[in-house]
Motif scaffolding. Structure first.
Motif: not given
Length: 283
Positions: A19-23, A28-31, A34-45, A51-55
């Protein structure tokens, strides 16, 4: 001894890992969405911890709650007393006050002991202090709320709920079955925390929470105590342990408060919870 229950006991732990892995991936998908990260930027991704704890904790609560009720349908009864009696005892002044005091004193005692030890063993505690600074430094409201509320509920259902119950059934014919079961779930709770320092005090917490759960016949008191412990982390003044001598004095006082509040709670929940014979259903 019934080894099959020790094997079954590991199933909820494995399920929670999945469950933790799936969450994590869901968070990450939700992040990203919502545009909080740039998946191409390894420092901000990075995954939003709130959100992780909530899920993660929400899914664990649902899973363990259903599992708990299906596997132990009589869990709301202790010495033939209805859950309403346990609820009343928990929120009685002699129940709720010691539980809250226990939670606060556990957090203060832990912090003061670690501060004193860290003062003398700086190298050994450097990585731990860095980790805790990162943990405490999160300014996400969602992160703090999940850590102080649904996180403890999830962990208590898993360890003082399912793990403790299965361990008890495994040693059902042993004289000290409850002591053995409390010890086993405390060990697993310690391993769950992942590093030697956290695991050490998590083991002690696990023993205290487990003992109260057995005495009360319910995970409710340990949930309240666990929530108080986590909330106290954010409520304590940052400079409370500014000086070693002050930390040492606080350590002694908090340890005395810990012992006293645990004794009061243990005695209170150990008093007779049973219903009168006249109230028992006729056979």
């Amino acid at each position: 001894m019934k080894p099959k229950y020790l094997i079954i006991m590991m199933a909820p732990l494995l399920a929670c890992l999945i469950v933790t892995i799936l969450a994590y991936f869901a968070a990450f998908a939700m992040t990203v969405i919502t545009g909080q990260v740039d998946v191409l930027d390894t420092y901000s991704a990075l995954v939003d911890e709130g959100i992780f704890n909530l899920f993660r904790f929400t899914l664990i609560i649902i899973m363990c709650g259903v599992w708990y009720m299906k596997s132990f349908p009589d869990i709301f009864y202790h010495r033939e007393a209805p859950f309403s009696v346990i609820l009343k005892k928990t929120f009685h002044p002699m129940g709720i006050i010691p539980l809250i005091l226990l939670g606060v004193s556990i957090q203060i005692a832990t912090d003061s002991i670690l501060y004193v030890l860290g003062h003398f063993f700086r190298t050994a505690f450097a990585s731990y202090e860095h980790m805790m600074e990162t943990f405490e430094g999160s300014n996400s409201v969602l992160f703090i709320i999940t850590v102080c509320t649904i996180g403890p509920v999830a962990e208590e259902l898993l360890f003082r709920g399912l793990t403790l119950q299965y361990a008890t059934k495994a040693f059902d014919n042993k004289k000290y079955k409850y002591a053995i079961a409390v010890f086993i779930q405390a060990i697993l709770f310690a391993v769950y925390h992942g590093n030697i320092i956290q695991s050490t005090y998590a083991f002690i917490f696990g023993l205290l929470f487990g003992a109260i759960t057995v005495k009360a016949g319910s995970v409710l008191p340990s949930i309240i105590t666990h929530c108080t412990v986590n909330a106290s982390l954010y409520l304590l003044p940052a400079d409370i342990f500014k000086y070693p001598k002050r930390a040492f004095v606080i350590m002694i006082i908090s340890l005395l408060a810990l012992i006293g509040s645990f004794a009061l709670a243990y005695i209170h929940f150990g008093s007779d919870n049973s219903t009168d014979d006249d109230d028992k259903p006729s056979e």
